[in-house]
Enzyme design. Structure first.
Site, short mmCIF file in Angstrom:
data_model
loop_
_atom_site.label_atom_id
_atom_site.label_comp_id
_atom_site.label_asym_id
_atom_site.label_seq_id
_atom_site.Cartn_x
_atom_site.Cartn_y
_atom_site.Cartn_z
N ARG A 47 0.82 -1.22 0.00
CA ARG A 47 0.00 0.00 0.00
C ARG A 47 0.85 1.26 0.00
O ARG A 47 0.42 2.29 -0.50
CB ARG A 47 -0.85 0.04 1.27
CG ARG A 47 -1.92 -1.00 1.28
CD ARG A 47 -2.67 -0.88 2.58
NE ARG A 47 -3.54 -2.01 2.70
CZ ARG A 47 -4.58 -2.07 3.51
NH1 ARG A 47 -4.87 -1.04 4.26
NH2 ARG A 47 -5.33 -3.12 3.56
N HIS A 179 8.80 -22.42 6.37
CA HIS A 179 10.23 -22.25 6.07
C HIS A 179 11.10 -23.36 6.68
O HIS A 179 12.23 -23.58 6.23
CB HIS A 179 10.73 -20.85 6.45
CG HIS A 179 11.00 -20.65 7.91
ND1 HIS A 179 10.03 -20.33 8.81
CD2 HIS A 179 12.15 -20.73 8.62
CE1 HIS A 179 10.56 -20.22 10.00
NE2 HIS A 179 11.85 -20.45 9.92
N ASP A 236 1.36 -20.64 15.96
CA ASP A 236 2.56 -20.02 15.38
C ASP A 236 3.66 -21.05 15.12
O ASP A 236 4.40 -20.93 14.14
CB ASP A 236 3.09 -18.93 16.32
CG ASP A 236 4.24 -18.15 15.71
OD1 ASP A 236 4.09 -17.68 14.57
OD2 ASP A 236 5.31 -18.03 16.36
N HIS A 241 5.64 -25.81 12.11
CA HIS A 241 7.03 -26.26 12.13
C HIS A 241 7.22 -27.60 12.88
O HIS A 241 7.84 -28.53 12.36
CB HIS A 241 7.93 -25.21 12.79
CG HIS A 241 7.83 -23.85 12.15
ND1 HIS A 241 7.60 -23.67 10.81
CD2 HIS A 241 7.92 -22.61 12.67
CE1 HIS A 241 7.56 -22.37 10.55
NE2 HIS A 241 7.75 -21.71 11.66
N LYS A 338 9.11 -19.48 23.58
CA LYS A 338 9.91 -18.26 23.48
C LYS A 338 10.59 -18.04 24.83
O LYS A 338 10.08 -18.47 25.86
CB LYS A 338 9.00 -17.05 23.22
CG LYS A 338 8.18 -17.18 21.95
CD LYS A 338 8.80 -16.43 20.82
CE LYS A 338 7.99 -16.50 19.56
NZ LYS A 338 8.81 -16.58 18.37
C1 BG6 Z 1 8.30 -18.32 12.59
C2 BG6 Z 1 7.50 -17.94 13.80
O1 BG6 Z 1 7.52 -19.05 11.69
O2 BG6 Z 1 9.41 -19.11 13.00
C3 BG6 Z 1 8.37 -17.18 14.78
O3 BG6 Z 1 6.41 -17.13 13.39
C4 BG6 Z 1 9.61 -17.95 15.13
O4 BG6 Z 1 7.64 -16.87 15.96
C5 BG6 Z 1 10.32 -18.44 13.86
O5 BG6 Z 1 10.47 -17.10 15.86
C6 BG6 Z 1 11.44 -19.40 14.20
O6 BG6 Z 1 12.14 -19.71 13.03
P1 BG6 Z 1 13.66 -20.17 13.07
O7 BG6 Z 1 14.00 -20.47 11.64
O8 BG6 Z 1 14.43 -19.03 13.65
O9 BG6 Z 1 13.71 -21.37 13.94
#
Ligand code: BG6
Length: 505
Positions: A47, A179, A236, A241, A338
């Site tokens: 935007r 990721h 999250d 993951h 965290k």
């Molecule tokens: C993200 C989360 O997908 O992965 C974050 O939203 C987290 O909260 C992060 O910190 C951790 O990724 P990595 O690659 O640092 O383990």
């Protein structure tokens, strides 16, 4: 490896943090070949009323921050980066389409397009609709749409988003990002399991006692409280993951390395994972003030933009079971949070102990089920970050004899370090962006996979569970002991947990 074809890479959310930290550096790295770079163009959109020049400046600064010299990146930024404002209300899709067509004409591109949605989750739907409405869901070449996590916030919203996506795109065009799947060591899990008959033959309920998956971060919520406080740690981190790690550890060998063959196996094992009983199998936590590495850190409720009475969990531990022939009866423990003591992503596989221990101090054989019978199990630690590698713990005879004139065993480990063998590990985003551009969906999450994963955690998300506090810098609330008092995965530091010893005549 397939070649990178000329294409236009369109980034939605081009003014955001992910673009700066991950996407621009990964694209820059992929475009090192001058020939490729000449015909691959990036168009940022958002935007904000930025110009091409502003986008390039920001990209140059981001690359400089990552250690690239100005003179090496300047030419790429000027030649390859463009920006198109999506309008103050973020819906000028016809303006975007016109700009795309104009760049393609000017740069002689064949109409191959990737749309990367790096957006707040609430606006994936409108962006998909917007692309579809102006015909940007197809082109003369290939068209791919990339959706960042979180894909929905529960089963219903994930299903609704899948429907919305499928109204405009075929599933083959959709790349759902997690990721973690781009991390070299996560991919290596498959190589490790299916390239080595040694472990695979023991990878089942006959030999494995339990599996622990830990994803620990010392970081707090940073500047993302707006999203995170709404989401919580289970959506999250766990739903995506940790669940990906679980499926890769537990899946059956695929019939080939074809994307769908692999994803079929992942979905099959996910469907066999039993929903946890929220009260018995789940512990949620939220960090209080504490200290990490000697530095004081604030509690979650004192972080900026977190409501002072927030009950959002920043930690989750769970016990899961898998009802299939390979895994019935083997508990899988997940733990993630965290503000834990350090960064650690690790899978610990604990094998069953020897059926009879011959190495007790009193010289009498004993069986591991007896109290006081020491029969340390073999353990395999697969560390995904940092210090990527494997450690295999086993018992050896300590030299000589002890004062009782009995043989003493000591735990030692065989270690493999990815970094020592291969040097620095490539960034996950670079791997994933390349796969998007060359059209390999293996490391992306399929529609049925994402739904199966949300379904698994539905009882946890739907139950109002107590959130226990834990001090920042510790391994979570005390209640975690109720699930598992002693966790194996506490680091690859060779001096750390190799503690168990036993003795024999
Ligand atoms: C993200 C989360 O997908 O992965 C974050 O939203 C987290 O909260 C992060 O910190 C951790 O990724 P990595 O690659 O640092 O383990």
């Amino acid at each position: 490896m397939p070649d990178i074809q000329p294409h236009l890479f369109v980034i939605f959310g081009a003014t955001g943090d992910l673009t700066k930290r991950k996407l621009i550096p990964a694209l820059y790295h992929l475009m090192q070949d001058a020939d490729v770079a000449r015909r691959c163009v990036v168009l940022g959109t958002a935007r904000s009323d930025w110009t091409d020049e502003r986008f390039r400046e920001e990209a140059r600064a981001a690359l400089r921050e990552q250690g690239y010299a100005e003179e090496t990146v300047a030419e790429w930024c000027t030649r390859s980066l463009h920006y198109q404002c999506l309008g103050a209300t973020g819906d000028d899709y016809s303006g975007l389409r016109d700009r795309i067509e104009q760049i393609e004409r000017h740069r002689d591109l064949p109409g191959n397009r990737a749309f990367y949605l790096s957006l707040p989750p609430g606006i994936y739907g409108p962006a998909i609709e917007g692309l579809g409405a102006v015909g940007l869901n197809e082109s003369a070449g290939w068209t791919r749409v990339v959706v960042e996590k979180p894909f929905g916030h529960d089963l219903d919203s994930a299903r609704a988003l899948n429907e919305q996506v499928h109204a405009h795109f075929e599933e083959e065009q959709v790349y759902r990002i997690d990721h973690y799947l781009g991390k070299e060591t996560v991919q290596n899990l498959m190589a490790f399991r299916f390239g080595n008959a040694l472990f695979e033959s023991m990878w089942n309920r006959e030999h494995i006692d339990r599996v622990e998956i830990t994803v620990a971060e010392p970081l707090g919520v940073g500047g993302r409280a707006g999203y995170y406080d709404q989401s919580g740690h289970v959506p999250d981190m766990v739903q995506n993951h940790l669940t990906q790690l679980l499926t890769l550890v537990a899946m059956e060998p695929p019939s080939s390395m074809d994307a769908n063959a692999i994803r079929d196996e992942k979905v099959k094992v996910l469907n066999a994972v039993q929903q946890p009983d929220p009260k018995a199998d789940v512990v949620l936590g939220q960090y209080d003030a504490g200290s990490i590495g000697g530095e004081p850190v604030p509690g979650y409720r004192d972080e900026s933009d977190v409501p002072p009475d927030s009950d959002t969990e920043t930690f989750a531990a769970m016990r899961l079971g898998i009802a299939n022939w390979r895994w019935q009866g083997v508990p899988f423990f997940l733990r993630t949070g965290k503000r834990l003591p350090r960064k650690l992503t690790q899978i610990a596989v604990r094998f069953q102990s020897a059926p009879v221990s011959l190495f007790q101090g009193d010289g009498e054989p004993c069986i591991p089920q007896d109290a006081h019978c020491e029969a340390p199990p073999n353990e395999l630690l697969i560390t995904l970050q940092p210090d990527e590698g494997f450690d295999l713990r086993f018992e050896v005879k300590a030299p000589g004899e002890n004062e009782n004139e009995t043989m003493e065993l000591e735990t030692q480990q065989l270690s493999f370090s990815y970094q020592d063998a291969f040097g620095p590990v490539p960034d996950a985003y670079e791997t994933l962006l390349r796969d998007i551009i060359v059209g390999d969906p293996t490391l992306f999450v399929r529609a049925d996979e994402v739904e199966a994963s949300w379904q698994l955690y539905a009882p946890v998300l739907e139950t109002d569970l107590p959130v226990q506090s834990y001090e920042a810098g510790t391994w979570g609330p005390d209640a975690v002991d109720r699930l598992l008092p002693t966790w194996t995965s506490i680091g690859r530091d060779p001096s750390s947990p190799a503690t168990a010893t036993s003795t024999a005549p």
